[in-house]
Design a protein around this motif. Sequence first.
Motif: not given
Length: 254
Positions: A119-122, A38-42, A78-79, A144-149
């Motif tokens: 799941p499409a969280l990134i 499964p894809a990990v966003w890099t 995401i990495d 996931g990778p934006h405002f929560p971070a």
Amino acid sequence: MPLIAPSFDDYATKYETIKLERDEAGILQVTLHSDGKPAVWTSRMHDELAYCFTDIATDAENAVVILTGTGDSFCAEIDFSSFNLSTASDWSQIIFEGQRLLNNLISIEVPVIAAINGPALIHPEIPVLSDITIAADTTRFADGPHFPAGIVPGDGAHTVWTHVLGPQRGRYFLLTGQEIDATLALEYGVVNEVLPLQEVLPRARALAEIIAAKPPLARRYARAVLTREWKRLFHEQLGFGLAHEALAALTLGE
């Protein structure tokens, strides 16, 4: 001499994070993955998608595109370590590629079907931009990778989600880290159909076969008229959003 567009053989095995398969009807399946899992966003996936979408868009033999993920997740991780985010030069490259990623996706001149396999969280805005969205009943959407971070959701998320969900729901989604499950996504109009996971890709392929049987110019020009508003929105908002995302991110270490 006229420029020569790429053939499928020119780019079929070009990308490390994207598996490309095309059948005799011209249905191109684009599958995101990380080493077959499964894809990990890099950073690499971010950049490869931008150029893969260009190759797809310039190959006239593609009749329909199916965008999907591997296994039971579209992209849920995401990495962050793969990204350089500390200098203006780093962000200049991200802005360059980020604009091309969504603009080149929209430049594909045949219908795009998303087979969202979990799941499409990134960067969920990518499959949501498809003309038809078929989701597994296990699908969840979140930015996931934006405002929560602590990062501005400026690389297209701000445009896509306030358009798809509407202004009030879109802003709430982006600012609160809300997760939208498949049932709510169907109710909100984010996806068109929700099915058990094992039925998602077959359903997408069945729809792709119907579309692929239509006359070539009908397919291409239908996509052109249906994406015109997205092109206008990205022209107006994408560079602005990315610049503000970069500016805010550069202050995180202060």
